[in-house]
Design a protein around this motif. Structure first.
Motif, PDB file in Angstrom:
ATOM      1  N   TRP A   2     -14.540   0.521  -0.267  1.00 19.47           N
ATOM      2  CA  TRP A   2     -14.052   1.076  -1.524  1.00 19.47           C
ATOM      3  C   TRP A   2     -13.150   2.283  -1.305  1.00 19.47           C
ATOM      4  N   CYS A   3     -13.483   3.138  -0.340  1.00 17.99           N
ATOM      5  CA  CYS A   3     -12.621   4.296  -0.071  1.00 17.99           C
ATOM      6  C   CYS A   3     -11.273   3.842   0.483  1.00 17.99           C
ATOM      7  N   GLY A   4     -11.293   2.913   1.434  1.00 21.45           N
ATOM      8  CA  GLY A   4     -10.046   2.404   1.986  1.00 21.45           C
ATOM      9  C   GLY A   4      -9.187   1.720   0.937  1.00 21.45           C
ATOM     10  N   ARG A   5      -9.833   0.969   0.029  1.00 20.95           N
ATOM     11  CA  ARG A   5      -9.088   0.337  -1.063  1.00 20.95           C
ATOM     12  C   ARG A   5      -8.324   1.394  -1.875  1.00 20.95           C
ATOM     13  N   GLY A   6      -9.040   2.485  -2.173  1.00 17.02           N
ATOM     14  CA  GLY A   6      -8.419   3.532  -2.974  1.00 17.02           C
ATOM     15  C   GLY A   6      -7.288   4.239  -2.248  1.00 17.02           C
ATOM     16  N   ILE A   7      -7.489   4.528  -0.969  1.00 17.76           N
ATOM     17  CA  ILE A   7      -6.446   5.203  -0.188  1.00 17.76           C
ATOM     18  C   ILE A   7      -5.205   4.325  -0.107  1.00 17.76           C
ATOM     19  N   ALA A   8      -5.406   3.039   0.165  1.00 18.77           N
ATOM     20  CA  ALA A   8      -4.264   2.124   0.226  1.00 18.77           C
ATOM     21  C   ALA A   8      -3.541   2.072  -1.113  1.00 18.77           C
ATOM     22  N   LEU A   9      -4.294   2.005  -2.196  1.00 14.07           N
ATOM     23  CA  LEU A   9      -3.704   1.925  -3.531  1.00 14.07           C
ATOM     24  C   LEU A   9      -2.876   3.164  -3.850  1.00 14.07           C
ATOM     25  N   TYR A  10      -3.468   4.354  -3.625  1.00  7.55           N
ATOM     26  CA  TYR A  10      -2.771   5.585  -3.992  1.00  7.55           C
ATOM     27  C   TYR A  10      -1.618   5.896  -3.043  1.00  7.55           C
ATOM     28  N   ALA A  11      -1.720   5.483  -1.781  1.00  4.05           N
ATOM     29  CA  ALA A  11      -0.577   5.640  -0.876  1.00  4.05           C
ATOM     30  C   ALA A  11       0.586   4.762  -1.344  1.00  4.05           C
ATOM     31  N   ARG A  12       0.279   3.532  -1.765  1.00  2.00           N
ATOM     32  CA  ARG A  12       1.330   2.658  -2.271  1.00  2.00           C
ATOM     33  C   ARG A  12       1.956   3.242  -3.535  1.00  2.00           C
ATOM     34  N   ARG A  13       1.123   3.844  -4.397  1.00  2.03           N
ATOM     35  CA  ARG A  13       1.669   4.453  -5.605  1.00  2.03           C
ATOM     36  C   ARG A  13       2.618   5.603  -5.280  1.00  2.03           C
ATOM     37  N   ARG A  14       2.424   6.219  -4.101  1.00  5.13           N
ATOM     38  CA  ARG A  14       3.328   7.289  -3.651  1.00  5.13           C
ATOM     39  C   ARG A  14       4.559   6.731  -2.941  1.00  5.13           C
ATOM     40  N   GLY A  15       4.680   5.414  -2.862  1.00  6.89           N
ATOM     41  CA  GLY A  15       5.853   4.808  -2.279  1.00  6.89           C
ATOM     42  C   GLY A  15       5.728   4.391  -0.834  1.00  6.89           C
ATOM     43  N   ALA A  16       4.511   4.460  -0.258  1.00 10.43           N
ATOM     44  CA  ALA A  16       4.319   4.119   1.149  1.00 10.43           C
ATOM     45  C   ALA A  16       4.253   2.605   1.354  1.00 10.43           C
ATOM     46  N   ASP A  17       4.616   2.178   2.559  1.00  6.66           N
ATOM     47  CA  ASP A  17       4.378   0.808   3.022  1.00  6.66           C
ATOM     48  C   ASP A  17       3.059   0.818   3.784  1.00  6.66           C
ATOM     49  N   VAL A  18       2.062   0.130   3.262  1.00  6.43           N
ATOM     50  CA  VAL A  18       0.689   0.255   3.755  1.00  6.43           C
ATOM     51  C   VAL A  18       0.275  -0.972   4.548  1.00  6.43           C
ATOM     52  N   THR A  19      -0.331  -0.716   5.721  1.00  5.78           N
ATOM     53  CA  THR A  19      -0.961  -1.763   6.522  1.00  5.78           C
ATOM     54  C   THR A  19      -2.441  -1.453   6.642  1.00  5.78           C
ATOM     55  N   VAL A  20      -3.269  -2.443   6.405  1.00  7.03           N
ATOM     56  CA  VAL A  20      -4.724  -2.279   6.440  1.00  7.03           C
ATOM     57  C   VAL A  20      -5.280  -2.878   7.716  1.00  7.03           C
ATOM     58  N   VAL A  21      -6.262  -2.172   8.302  1.00  6.53           N
ATOM     59  CA  VAL A  21      -6.990  -2.663   9.468  1.00  6.53           C
ATOM     60  C   VAL A  21      -8.461  -2.772   9.089  1.00  6.53           C
ATOM     61  N   ASP A  22      -9.028  -3.956   9.187  1.00  6.03           N
ATOM     62  CA  ASP A  22     -10.463  -4.129   8.960  1.00  6.03           C
ATOM     63  C   ASP A  22     -10.918  -5.360   9.743  1.00  6.03           C
ATOM     64  N   PRO A  23     -11.936  -5.227  10.608  1.00  6.60           N
ATOM     65  CA  PRO A  23     -12.374  -6.373  11.422  1.00  6.60           C
ATOM     66  C   PRO A  23     -13.084  -7.454  10.616  1.00  6.60           C
ATOM     67  N   ASP A  24     -13.513  -7.119   9.403  1.00  5.74           N
ATOM     68  CA  ASP A  24     -14.176  -8.095   8.541  1.00  5.74           C
ATOM     69  C   ASP A  24     -13.105  -8.996   7.929  1.00  5.74           C
ATOM     70  N   PRO A  25     -13.107 -10.297   8.263  1.00  3.74           N
ATOM     71  CA  PRO A  25     -12.036 -11.165   7.757  1.00  3.74           C
ATOM     72  C   PRO A  25     -12.023 -11.291   6.243  1.00  3.74           C
ATOM     73  N   VAL A  26     -13.174 -11.143   5.590  1.00  7.30           N
ATOM     74  CA  VAL A  26     -13.209 -11.214   4.131  1.00  7.30           C
ATOM     75  C   VAL A  26     -12.486 -10.012   3.528  1.00  7.30           C
ATOM     76  N   LYS A  27     -12.762  -8.814   4.061  1.00  2.00           N
ATOM     77  CA  LYS A  27     -12.089  -7.617   3.552  1.00  2.00           C
ATOM     78  C   LYS A  27     -10.602  -7.648   3.894  1.00  2.00           C
TER      79      LYS A  27
END
Length: 390
Positions: free
Chosen positions: A204-229
């Motif tokens: 949930w924290c990572g979801r929020g950080i990715a969301l708000y970084a994108r809202r600031r205009g960033a190009d976001v890449t996510v790393v998570d070993p869980d294939p579902v996430k």
């Protein structure tokens, strides 16, 4: 110090009037003197929002013995709490070495209830053979500790606030997401537009950080070993990559996993010149700053901003020494007041549930009771003008 204290009192007053959900819950607990004669061991960041909670616990009859986390205690706030009758253990100049001492002192006091942040106080009480009647746990990392390191050893109920869907959505996704991205921007004075931001962890924290970084205009890449996430991140429109692929071109890397050393020195060596590293998780070892310091000692170049010149000639920058950036960076205020209004109300009502007859709680970590979730969600909707009062 007098000036710092006056600022702290002003911030506590400002914060208190913007926490209507917590105020309503605390007034009820105080009227019923729910915690009369009970000692609460309190381990949470000591800052104005948590000060409002401590005031309410004291008003409901509790003795509160409190400590914060290294690098996040605001000492004007701590002094204000001490004057209100809270026993605050933190002192200016305390470092990592003081943490076990303070944990041991609270455990030795034999608290009836524990409010924890990382499950270290719960563990200290178990080791001291002074188990409380019950406890609450705030964080992802603390939930991991309870269910992994302490599995089978917790013979009393622990309500895991982090498991509440309300905390996940309001405090973690939106509160942490907004405040962490804000802290990175404020501390560096950078714009995130078209910056490449790697987010480690899509809880949930990572979801929020990715969301708000994108809202600031960033190009976001996510790393998570869980294939579902990882799939969820992709469906949410983010790029997904393995750790090495995410960092080689990154401008900013933010960790939010609740795990240790997810960004090790070998990974740091792959990063480009000028990359900024920040941690949003409870533990200050998500980024292996210890190894980085030994290989490339940092130089403080601005408040909460260290430069590390790697042997290969590149420079990486670390915010707040790898501690939780939205609180530990200079000027950090943590999550927005409204997000913590909800989260701390969950804490207060869960502590009350632990000593309320007729509420069926089993030993070990467990979710916030549904009735509490529903009550708090409805109260927050009313505070937002989205439901009729009453």
């Amino acid at each position: 110090m007098a000036g710092e204290r006056a600022v702290a009192e002003g911030r506590i007053a400002w914060t208190r009037r913007r926490m209507p959900v917590l105020a309503e819950a605390l007034a009820d607990l105080a009227e019923r003197r729910v915690f009369d004669g009970l000692t609460i061991g309190f381990r949470l960041h000591l800052e104005p929002k948590t000060a409002v909670l401590v005031e309410g616990l004291l008003a409901a009859g509790a003795r509160v013995v409190a400590m914060g986390n290294e690098g996040t205690t605001q000492f004007g706030t701590a002094e204000a709490l001490a004057d209100r009758g809270c026993e605050v253990l933190d002192r200016p100049g305390d470092g990592k070495s003081a943490v076990p001492t303070h944990l041991g002192r609270i455990a030795a006091s034999g608290p009836d209830l524990v409010l924890d942040n990382g499950a270290e106080l719960i563990e200290a009480c178990i080791r001291a053979e002074r188990p409380p009647t019950g406890a609450t746990e705030e964080t992802t990392s603390g939930a991991f500790r309870l269910r992994e390191c302490l599995a089978g050893a917790v013979g009393f109920p622990v309500i895991v606030i982090n498991d509440s869907p309300l905390k996940s959505i309001v405090e973690n996704k939106h509160g942490v997401g907004e405040s962490v991205v804000d802290a990175v921007v404020r501390t560096t004075n950078m714009s995130l537009h078209k910056k490449r931001v790697g987010v480690f962890g899509y809880g949930w924290c990572g979801r929020g950080i990715a969301l708000y970084a994108r809202r600031r205009g960033a190009d976001v890449t996510v790393v998570d070993p869980d294939p579902v996430k990882a799939l969820e991140a992709a469906m949410d429109g983010f790029d997904v990559n393995a750790a090495a692929g995410a960092v080689v071109g990154a401008d900013v890397v933010i960790t939010a996993t609740g795990r240790e050393r997810v960004v090790g020195y070998e990974l740091i060596e792959m990063m480009p010149d000028g990359v900024v590293l920040a941690n949003a998780g409870h533990t200050d070892t998500e980024i292996d700053v210890g190894r980085l310091e030994s290989e490339a000692p940092g130089k403080l170049i601005a408040p909460s901003l260290h430069a590390h010149e790697l042997p290969a000639g590149r420079t990486v920058f670390v915010l707040a020494g790898g501690r939780i950036v939205n609180l530990a960076a200079v000027g950090g205020l943590g999550n927005p007041i409204e997000a913590m209004d909800l989260g701390l109300t969950l804490q207060a009502l869960s502590l009350a549930a632990l000593v309320t007859p007729g509420i069926d709680l089993c030993p070990g970590p467990q979710a916030v009771p549904r009735l509490i979730n529903d009550r708090v969600a409805s109260a927050m909707l009313r505070s937002m003008g989205q439901l009729p009062a009453g």
